[in-house]
Design a protein around this motif. Structure first.
Motif, PDB file in Angstrom:
ATOM      1  N   ASP A  50      36.636  30.782  38.476  1.00 54.97           N
ATOM      2  CA  ASP A  50      35.827  30.748  39.873  1.00 54.97           C
ATOM      3  C   ASP A  50      35.530  32.094  40.292  1.00 54.97           C
ATOM      4  OD1 ASP A  50      34.607  28.563  39.919  1.00 54.97           O
ATOM      5  OD2 ASP A  50      35.916  27.901  41.755  1.00 54.97           O
ATOM      6  N   ASN A  51      36.769  32.530  40.070  1.00 55.82           N
ATOM      7  CA  ASN A  51      37.061  34.132  39.930  1.00 55.82           C
ATOM      8  C   ASN A  51      35.814  34.936  38.423  1.00 55.82           C
ATOM      9  OD1 ASN A  51      38.510  34.776  42.549  1.00 55.82           O
ATOM     10  ND2 ASN A  51      39.903  34.418  41.098  1.00 55.82           N
ATOM     11  N   ASP A  54      32.592  34.494  39.190  1.00 51.48           N
ATOM     12  CA  ASP A  54      31.848  35.177  40.347  1.00 51.48           C
ATOM     13  C   ASP A  54      32.372  36.666  40.472  1.00 51.48           C
ATOM     14  OD1 ASP A  54      32.505  33.505  42.399  1.00 51.48           O
ATOM     15  OD2 ASP A  54      34.317  33.985  43.258  1.00 51.48           O
ATOM     16  N   PHE A  55      32.590  37.459  38.772  1.00 47.70           N
ATOM     17  CA  PHE A  55      32.306  38.994  38.124  1.00 47.70           C
ATOM     18  C   PHE A  55      31.350  38.584  38.126  1.00 47.70           C
ATOM     19  CE2 PHE A  55      32.799  41.330  34.770  1.00 47.70           C
ATOM     20  CZ  PHE A  55      33.274  42.466  35.558  1.00 47.70           C
ATOM     21  N   ASN A  58      27.767  38.432  39.620  1.00 50.13           N
ATOM     22  CA  ASN A  58      28.108  39.684  40.837  1.00 50.13           C
ATOM     23  C   ASN A  58      27.365  40.770  39.203  1.00 50.13           C
ATOM     24  OD1 ASN A  58      29.162  42.438  41.077  1.00 50.13           O
ATOM     25  ND2 ASN A  58      28.287  41.530  43.010  1.00 50.13           N
ATOM     26  N   SER A  72      32.667  46.175  45.069  1.00 58.11           N
ATOM     27  CA  SER A  72      32.376  45.414  44.782  1.00 58.11           C
ATOM     28  C   SER A  72      33.151  44.864  43.659  1.00 58.11           C
ATOM     29  CB  SER A  72      31.128  44.680  44.402  1.00 58.11           C
ATOM     30  OG  SER A  72      31.123  42.636  45.234  1.00 58.11           O
ATOM     31  N   LEU A  73      32.255  45.285  42.590  1.00 58.13           N
ATOM     32  CA  LEU A  73      32.629  45.237  40.622  1.00 58.13           C
ATOM     33  C   LEU A  73      34.287  45.153  40.936  1.00 58.13           C
ATOM     34  CD1 LEU A  73      30.246  47.301  39.620  1.00 58.13           C
ATOM     35  CD2 LEU A  73      30.537  44.814  39.268  1.00 58.13           C
ATOM     36  N   ARG A  75      36.103  45.050  43.028  1.00 56.88           N
ATOM     37  CA  ARG A  75      37.244  44.007  43.930  1.00 56.88           C
ATOM     38  C   ARG A  75      37.128  42.843  43.097  1.00 56.88           C
ATOM     39  NH1 ARG A  75      34.761  39.503  47.076  1.00 56.88           N
ATOM     40  NH2 ARG A  75      33.123  40.980  46.721  1.00 56.88           N
ATOM     41  N   LEU A  76      36.306  42.559  42.439  1.00 55.83           N
ATOM     42  CA  LEU A  76      35.432  41.242  41.555  1.00 55.83           C
ATOM     43  C   LEU A  76      36.540  40.632  40.760  1.00 55.83           C
ATOM     44  CD1 LEU A  76      31.914  40.579  42.409  1.00 55.83           C
ATOM     45  CD2 LEU A  76      34.076  39.167  43.544  1.00 55.83           C
ATOM     46  N   ASN A  79      40.001  40.238  40.810  1.00 52.74           N
ATOM     47  CA  ASN A  79      40.295  38.852  41.678  1.00 52.74           C
ATOM     48  C   ASN A  79      40.797  38.194  40.169  1.00 52.74           C
ATOM     49  OD1 ASN A  79      40.515  39.759  44.517  1.00 52.74           O
ATOM     50  ND2 ASN A  79      38.007  38.746  44.077  1.00 52.74           N
ATOM     51  N   ILE A  80      39.459  38.270  38.929  1.00 52.37           N
ATOM     52  CA  ILE A  80      40.369  37.739  37.809  1.00 52.37           C
ATOM     53  C   ILE A  80      41.719  38.047  37.456  1.00 52.37           C
ATOM     54  CG2 ILE A  80      39.877  38.019  35.028  1.00 52.37           C
ATOM     55  CD1 ILE A  80      36.756  38.076  36.468  1.00 52.37           C
TER      56      ILE A  80
END
Length: 265
Positions: A50-51, A54-55, A58, A72-73, A75-76, A79-80
């Motif tokens: 899911d991460n 999301d990336f 985005n 945001s880039l 951050r996502l 997250n990965i």
């Protein structure tokens, strides 16, 4: 101490087996603990999937270059890397004998896997991976830039062997940046193959644990709300619910449709 198994589903209170020994009870407990670990293992995969999604979404949906998009880039992307790191740590702790030879094989065979492995250290201990975005006037396409020079910094925390590999890429091919978007897609494809190899390796153990637990439920193998209890019912283990959770979780290993497009690209 001896134990009994009971079917307590839908108001029942039916003894299924009695005279269950302490050794058998401990074997049941170990099997339930193993299934718990397996459900968590699948969860780590689902979070990473899911991460990744999301990336990628985005990047695909964004059409601007303001600072918040840049944050945001990263951050996502982090997250990965963080969920990938957690996925690795879980396997190294709980499936080391299975995971290590498979992971080594993929690490040696795939540049993108080596890059992800080192970026998870870099983004945790050194700096953000994505440093800029570039919109190409001729095509209108955007690249999400990971600057290799920053990774070559001796303080970056990446492995020396991989640093030498990046140095060769920069000096021999003149490549200065890696586009994070196609990199993550390729990494995702590699990850799914690796994850599939792990599941193939542990499937027989999962099936064996479930079969052992089912021996203490009804002979018809239906999943019921079965418990193993001390004769005075002061201690118990819940079997049926754990089997059901594991079987339902196993259904989720199939890559969802919204991610299959990336695997097929």
């Amino acid at each position: 101490m001896t134990y009994i198994s009971k079917d307590l589903s839908r108001g029942k209170d039916e003894v299924l087996k009695s005279n269950i020994t302490e050794d058998q009870f401990n074997e049941i407990k170990d099997s339930l603990d193993y299934l718990d670990t397996c459900t968590y293992e699948i969860d780590y995969c689902l979070m990473l999937r899911d991460n990744i999604y999301d990336f990628l979404r985005n990047v695909e949906n964004d059409e601007t270059d303001h600072d918040l998009v840049f944050v945001s880039l990263n951050r996502l992307f982090m997250n990965i890397m963080n969920s990938y790191y957690a996925w690795i740590e879980h396997h190294e702790k709980n499936y080391k004998s299975v995971f290590k030879p498979i992971a080594i094989q993929y690490y040696d065979s795939h540049f993108e896997y080596r890059l992800a492995y080192n970026l998870r250290t870099y983004t945790t201990h050194h700096s953000l991976a994505i440093t800029s975005t570039t919109t190409h006037l001729d095509s209108g396409l955007k690249t999400i830039n990971i600057e290799l020079e920053k990774l070559l910094d001796k303080k970056s925390g990446i492995q020396n062997s991989f640093r030498k590999e990046l140095e060769s890429i920069v000096s021999d091919n003149g490549i200065q940046t890696i586009d994070a978007y196609p990199f993550i897609i390729t990494f995702f494809k590699i990850f799914e193959k690796l994850q599939g190899d792990i599941w193939n390796s542990i499937y027989k153990d999962i099936a064996a644990k479930i079969e052992l637990l089912q021996d203490y439920t009804q002979n018809d193998r239906m999943i019921r709300d079965t418990y193993i209890l001390t004769e005075d019912e002061s201690d118990y283990l819940r079997i049926g619910a754990k089997i059901a959770i594991m079987l339902n979780k196993w259904k989720k290993i199939i890559v969802p449709d919204y991610l299959m497009n990336y695997l097929d690209s």
